[in-house]
Scaffold this active site. Structure first.
Site, mmCIF file in Angstrom:
data_model
loop_
_atom_site.group_PDB
_atom_site.id
_atom_site.type_symbol
_atom_site.label_atom_id
_atom_site.label_comp_id
_atom_site.label_asym_id
_atom_site.label_seq_id
_atom_site.Cartn_x
_atom_site.Cartn_y
_atom_site.Cartn_z
ATOM 1 N N GLU A 1 0.822 -1.216 0.000
ATOM 2 C CA GLU A 1 0.000 0.000 0.000
ATOM 3 C C GLU A 1 0.853 1.261 0.000
ATOM 4 O OE1 GLU A 1 -3.501 0.350 2.318
ATOM 5 O OE2 GLU A 1 -4.098 -1.736 2.064
ATOM 6 N N HIS B 1 -1.576 -0.687 10.147
ATOM 7 C CA HIS B 1 -0.924 -1.954 10.477
ATOM 8 C C HIS B 1 0.370 -1.662 11.217
ATOM 9 C CE1 HIS B 1 -2.973 -5.033 7.694
ATOM 10 N NE2 HIS B 1 -3.646 -3.907 7.543
#
Length: 490
Positions: free
Chosen positions: A50, A321
């Site tokens: 990402e 995350h």
């Protein structure tokens, strides 16, 4: 050239750097690059997911050039795959392998199909004194299809399982070439799920966290699969240190309410390490494998969850995350046994992987697991058959409606009625054509990919049945030829 390294440190992180959608992605990714560059124990290989924009990638590259002079930003799909690999050593070759099954274009609000998810691969040349005997690390960085419902009710579980199968094949191929294999990324799967089992078994790979923490959680505490273990609800600290939680932790500010996050701009709100963490789960992994031919191998020394800190000005977590970081050490053969170079790895030895080139060392899952996957493929194929019929029927219906509207215009009493009929005809036919193209082209392509996946799983099941007792190659081939696969749509 310098001697080959005896210690390897790997870091993987989902950066959550979606352009226009991820808050403050620029400053967050810039600070991530700074932390990597100034780490007291810097990684030699970094896998990013990402990392969607070239600007964010360039920012990280600029800051880490002194320790990671080599890197590759991978391009895929319509909006880019978001994958990047950074390395201390030269990348001899690289590739971007897109997954055959990768979401649906109709789910545009989810985006998995549009970003062209796949596997970023880098073949990294390690320094070695003898240039005639070169040594490689093959790194695979990936981001599997996101789970939008909990397994086994996730409508995309078939896609994610097929993606795990694809990367497992790539990992096995690298292992057979004699490379040290490292696969890292956001796998969007739970430990011991079908996808995890396929990578571990058919990829001949080991999950470094499971090696060091074999009793770690197999899902969030609130998930049924974890509740069956009868464990008490873990604290955030226990989840980080023992369960390897990287997502949905109560410590991550992006899981807090919007009002609390607004307060972070003015005050530093600390997370409670002793708070219960029922939703935290492990979605990010580092797998590794290395063929031990009696000349020494690699062992995992340590693994930890990292990037727990906050941005110094924004006071938010660096991503939604946390990172996973692992350290490997090379072992040397002494007196027929592998001896680690460091004392820490001796306390956590990794079982040596067998040589998969020998038929006697083929590894398989239980037959019931392959049958479960085949049943899952069959159900999903039936769903896609139904979707195809509905979409093509919609096209035919819209054609009839459009023709009807054009005919009705001849007898239209007023101009505005004609305008409405033209509007209905135009937009209705456009929607029908799009639906027809999706049903006729995309669903057809998806069905062919499903057939390939089904054959490969059926083939593996046949080999597992034939080689389970005798492990005989010829017998396995005969069973594969005679194997009756699950019928499409059954």
């Amino acid at each position: 050239m310098a001697d080959s390294p005896d210690r390897l440190r790997v870091l993987t992180l989902n950066c959550w750097g979606l352009k226009f959608l991820s808050d403050d992605h620029g400053p967050r990714l810039t600070h991530i690059g700074s932390l990597i560059a100034n780490s007291p124990d810097p990684p030699q290989i970094v896998c990013l997911q990402e990392c969607w924009t070239a600007a964010d990638y360039d920012s990280i590259r600029t800051q880490t050039l002194s320790i990671l002079p080599h890197g590759k930003f991978y391009h895929s799909g319509i909006f880019g795959g978001g994958l990047a690999i950074l390395s201390k050593w030269p990348i001899e070759e690289s590739s971007m392998v897109r997954y055959p099954l990768n979401g649906r274009p109709t789910a545009f609000f989810r985006g998995d199909w549009f970003v062209g998810k796949g596997v970023a691969h880098a073949r990294i040349l390690l320094p070695k004194g003898d240039t005639m005997d070169r040594e490689f690390i093959e790194v695979f960085c990936t981001h599997l299809h996101a789970p939008y419902e909990k397994e086994p009710h996730d409508s995309y579980i078939c896609h994610r399982t097929a993606q795990a199968w694809e990367i497992a094949k790539l990992m096995k191929g690298a292992l057979l070439r004699g490379s040290l294999v490292v696969a890292a990324g956001d796998f969007n799967m739970l430990p011991d799920s079908l996808a995890h089992k396929l990578i571990s078994t058919h990829g001949h790979a080991q999950d470094v966290w499971k090696v060091l923490h074999p009793d770690s959680s197999v899902g969030a505490w609130e998930d049924e699969v974890e509740r069956r273990r009868g464990k008490p609800c873990p604290t955030a600290e226990y989840n980080i240190k023992h369960n390897g939680i990287t997502c949905d932790s109560v410590l991550n500010t992006w899981r807090w309410g919007k009002q609390v996050r607004k307060r972070l701009r003015k005050e530093d709100i600390k997370g409670d390490m002793h708070a219960e963490d029922p939703r935290g789960k492990r979605l990010d992994y580092i797998f590794y494998s290395h063929m031990d031919r009696g000349e020494g191998s690699w062992a995992v020394e340590d693994a930890e969850v990292g990037m727990l800190g906050r941005h110094p000005e924004l006071r938010c977590s660096l991503s939604d995350h946390f990172s996973v970081e692992a350290t490997f050490t090379r072992t040397t053969a002494q007196n027929g046994q592998a001896q680690p170079h460091t004392p820490n790895s001796a306390s956590n030895p990794v079982p040596r992987l067998p040589d998969p080139t020998h038929s006697s060392h083929l590894t398989f899952l239980p037959l019931t697991t392959y049958t479960e996957i085949l049943h899952m493929i069959s159900l999903y194929t039936a769903r896609e058959h139904s979707q195809r019929r509905l979409r093509l029927s919609h096209l035919c219906l819209q054609l009839c409606i459009s023709i009807g509207c054009l005919i009705a215009i001849w007898w239209s009493p007023h101009a505005y009625v004609s305008f409405i009929l033209m509007l209905v005809s135009t937009f209705g036919l456009a929607a029908g054509v799009v639906d027809g193209l999706i049903g006729g082209l995309f669903v057809g392509s998806e069905e062919r990919a499903l057939r390939e996946f089904e054959w490969e799983i059926g083939n593996a099941r046949a080999w597992a049945g034939a080689c389970g007792g005798e492990r005989g190659g010829e017998r396995g081939r005969r069973v594969v030829d005679d194997e009756v696969h699950v019928r499409h749509g059954a």
